[in-house]
Structures are given as structure tokens and as C-alpha cells.
Design a protein around this motif. Sequence first.
Motif, short mmCIF file in Angstrom:
data_model
loop_
_atom_site.label_atom_id
_atom_site.label_comp_id
_atom_site.label_asym_id
_atom_site.label_seq_id
_atom_site.Cartn_x
_atom_site.Cartn_y
_atom_site.Cartn_z
N VAL A 28 51.61 81.63 34.46
CA VAL A 28 50.36 80.92 34.18
C VAL A 28 50.62 79.43 34.00
CG1 VAL A 28 48.48 80.67 32.51
CG2 VAL A 28 49.20 82.95 33.25
N GLY A 61 51.12 77.53 37.15
CA GLY A 61 50.00 77.57 38.07
C GLY A 61 50.13 78.58 39.18
N ALA A 64 46.39 82.93 37.75
CA ALA A 64 45.28 82.55 36.88
C ALA A 64 45.35 83.31 35.57
CB ALA A 64 43.96 82.82 37.58
N CYS A 65 45.81 84.56 35.65
CA CYS A 65 45.83 85.43 34.48
C CYS A 65 46.89 86.50 34.68
CB CYS A 65 44.46 86.08 34.31
SG CYS A 65 44.35 87.30 32.99
N TYR A 70 34.31 85.39 39.17
CA TYR A 70 35.67 85.65 38.70
C TYR A 70 36.70 85.28 39.77
CZ TYR A 70 39.63 87.99 36.51
OH TYR A 70 40.84 88.25 35.95
N TRP A 108 37.11 81.66 39.85
CA TRP A 108 37.90 81.23 38.70
C TRP A 108 39.40 81.41 38.97
CZ3 TRP A 108 41.05 84.29 35.53
CH2 TRP A 108 41.61 83.61 34.45
N ILE A 109 39.78 82.53 39.58
CA ILE A 109 41.19 82.76 39.92
C ILE A 109 41.69 81.67 40.86
CG2 ILE A 109 42.80 84.27 41.16
CD1 ILE A 109 41.19 86.66 40.05
N ARG A 110 40.94 81.40 41.91
CA ARG A 110 41.35 80.37 42.88
C ARG A 110 41.43 78.99 42.22
NH1 ARG A 110 38.35 83.87 46.37
NH2 ARG A 110 36.40 82.94 45.68
N ASP A 111 40.48 78.69 41.34
CA ASP A 111 40.46 77.38 40.70
C ASP A 111 41.51 77.23 39.59
OD1 ASP A 111 38.35 76.70 42.36
OD2 ASP A 111 36.81 77.07 40.82
N SER A 112 41.84 78.32 38.93
CA SER A 112 42.76 78.26 37.79
C SER A 112 44.22 78.24 38.19
CB SER A 112 42.53 79.45 36.87
OG SER A 112 41.24 79.39 36.31
N ALA A 113 44.56 78.90 39.27
CA ALA A 113 45.96 78.97 39.69
C ALA A 113 46.21 77.84 40.70
CB ALA A 113 46.27 80.32 40.33
N ARG A 114 46.92 76.86 40.24
CA ARG A 114 47.27 75.71 41.07
C ARG A 114 48.76 75.45 40.90
NH1 ARG A 114 43.46 75.99 44.28
NH2 ARG A 114 41.41 75.36 43.61
#
Length: 109
Positions: A26, A29, A32-33, A97, A100-106
Motif C-alpha cells: 500500500v 502504491g 489500493a487495499c 470502488y 477508487w482502486i485505480r486512483d489509490s494505487a499509484r
Amino acid sequence: MKTDVILVFSTVPEEEMARAIAESLVEEGLAACVSILPGLESHYHWQGKKEISKEYLLMIKAPAEAYPRLEARILALHPFECPEIISIPVGQGYAGYLDWIRDSARPQD
């Protein structure tokens, strides 16, 4: 409708190891979770011997594009010679959701 999100499963023998891998994925990046499920009992053969192990399951939610780096990072942190790392494409899911996964994992370089 296939999405560009994956669910990756990996098991580890200890809670501390599960938390360390989850935190790393996490923070870097790559995911995401990561959900940790305790209380698994795995039955398998390894090097010609029947084994039964208590394990923790990591459920890793990530963009598909992150998989190569995610796998490499798990391999670097994992204590097993041949760890379980299984990626399943997410066919459908709640759009919010998945976004959110695509946006959170960078992945950080």
C-alpha cells in the motif's frame, strides 16, 4: 465486462509478515487495499511430504498494470521458496470502488 482491476491472493505463515507485506504494497502504491484473513489451514504436498500449515491470506486489490511490480515486491518480502501469488481479473464490480482502486494505487518510482 472485464475491468483493468485484479485481485491477488498470497498466503504467509505469520501475522507480522502479512502486515509487513500489506503495509509495503500500500505504501509503495502497488495496491489500493490489502485485506488480511487469519485462521487458514492449508493442506498440501511440498518436496514429497504432506504438510499442514496455519497461514494468513492476503487479498490484494490493485490495477492490473501494477501486477509485475507487485509480484516482484511480494517475492522480495516473502519467506517461502515458492510463494502463492495468484492474480484473478475482476470481471465486474461497483464502478465507484473500481475507480477508487485505480486512483489509490499509484506505483512510486
